[in-house]
Design a protein around this motif. Structure first.
Motif, short mmCIF file in Angstrom:
data_model
loop_
_atom_site.label_atom_id
_atom_site.label_comp_id
_atom_site.label_asym_id
_atom_site.label_seq_id
_atom_site.Cartn_x
_atom_site.Cartn_y
_atom_site.Cartn_z
N HIS A 23 25.28 3.13 42.11
CA HIS A 23 24.72 1.78 42.20
C HIS A 23 25.77 0.67 42.17
CE1 HIS A 23 20.83 3.66 40.33
NE2 HIS A 23 21.06 4.06 41.57
N ASN A 24 26.85 0.88 41.44
CA ASN A 24 27.84 -0.19 41.31
C ASN A 24 28.66 -0.40 42.58
OD1 ASN A 24 29.09 2.35 40.83
ND2 ASN A 24 30.79 1.38 39.77
N ILE A 110 16.54 10.80 30.28
CA ILE A 110 17.82 11.07 30.92
C ILE A 110 18.88 10.93 29.84
CG2 ILE A 110 19.52 10.26 32.61
CD1 ILE A 110 17.28 9.26 34.33
N PRO A 111 19.81 11.88 29.74
CA PRO A 111 20.84 11.79 28.69
C PRO A 111 21.58 10.45 28.73
CG PRO A 111 20.94 13.92 29.79
CD PRO A 111 19.97 13.08 30.57
N TRP A 115 25.37 8.78 34.23
CA TRP A 115 25.90 7.56 34.83
C TRP A 115 24.84 6.49 35.08
CZ3 TRP A 115 24.30 5.71 39.57
CH2 TRP A 115 23.64 6.60 40.42
N THR A 116 23.59 6.90 35.29
CA THR A 116 22.54 5.91 35.54
C THR A 116 22.25 5.07 34.30
OG1 THR A 116 20.82 7.54 35.03
CG2 THR A 116 21.42 7.24 37.36
N GLN A 117 22.58 5.59 33.12
CA GLN A 117 22.37 4.86 31.88
C GLN A 117 23.51 3.88 31.58
OE1 GLN A 117 19.58 4.95 30.37
NE2 GLN A 117 18.92 6.95 29.65
N GLY A 124 21.42 0.86 34.30
CA GLY A 124 20.34 1.14 33.35
C GLY A 124 19.04 1.41 34.09
N ARG A 125 18.00 1.74 33.36
CA ARG A 125 16.79 2.23 34.01
C ARG A 125 15.89 1.12 34.56
NH1 ARG A 125 14.63 7.78 31.44
NH2 ARG A 125 13.98 8.04 33.60
N ILE A 126 16.06 -0.10 34.08
CA ILE A 126 15.28 -1.19 34.68
C ILE A 126 15.81 -1.49 36.07
CG2 ILE A 126 14.72 -3.64 34.58
CD1 ILE A 126 14.51 -3.43 31.59
#
Length: 210
Positions: A23-24, A110-111, A115-117, A124-126
């Protein structure tokens, strides 16, 4: 499929690009592809923050001013294209008055080291996933969002992936997105309920519409 982006962006025979990186990096590749004159399909999210969004808007705005047929920029918000959602949209277009939406997402855990966290990498998830459901309600209401509030279970640092989002739309409709990571996987993953004009529409996992 390739990670050699320079060869793609400089290829005269390539007129469209699909961005599926972390995403980044989305904003960077979106901007470079647009400046190369290519159509762009980017997986959600389009970007991670307001600065990146402003830069994309600026670049795309300049392209539109100079080009009578500017390249297409599309974000991978796929829920709005589901057949049942298209049916719901046709029903709501004929309904009068404000509507109330409840979207429940049994997201699963998700742990925290994934990386998504990571806010700087995945957003982050939002930003990284719940954006799907903000887009879905925005599509169904067909009016701008004028206010937004997020309430986390316990504390944002302790439970960043269990939260509720409250939306208020310009024409009077309201929507709540319950995005929960603390449920059981046997429950429906995505469920939408809409209250409007004395009727209720319920969509279960995009498979059953009542």
């Amino acid at each position: 499929t390739t990670i050699d982006t320079a060869s793609i962006l400089n290829d005269a025979d390539t007129d469209a690009i699909v961005i599926t990186t972390r995403h980044n990096t989305h904003a960077k590749w979106v901007i470079e592809a647009l400046q190369a004159g290519m159509h762009v399909f980017v997986e959600k999210p389009l970007c991670l923050n307001q600065d990146e969004l402003s830069e994309i808007e600026c670049v795309y705005g300049d392209i539109i001013k100079k080009n009578s047929a500017p390249p297409i920029l599309m974000v991978g918000f796929n829920r709005r294209f589901a057949p049942h959602v298209q049916k719901i949209k046709s029903l709501l277009d004929g309904a009068s008055g404000p509507k109330a939406f409840t979207m429940t997402v049994n997201a699963g855990q998700i742990p925290m080291e994934h990386w998504t966290q990571d806010i700087d990498v995945g957003g982050g998830r939002i930003v990284g996933e719940a954006c799907h459901f903000v887009d879905l309600l925005r599509f169904l209401v067909n009016a701008p969002i004028i206010s937004l509030k997020v309430s986390y279970a316990s504390d944002k640092k302790i439970c960043p992936d269990t939260f509720s989002i409250q939306l208020k739309f310009k024409e009077g409709s309201i929507g709540t997105i319950h995005y929960f990571a603390n449920g059981h996987k046997s429950f429906a993953k995505e469920r939408l309920e809409i209250f409007s004009s004395g009727k209720i529409i319920q969509l279960d996992n995009f498979r059953k519409l009542k």
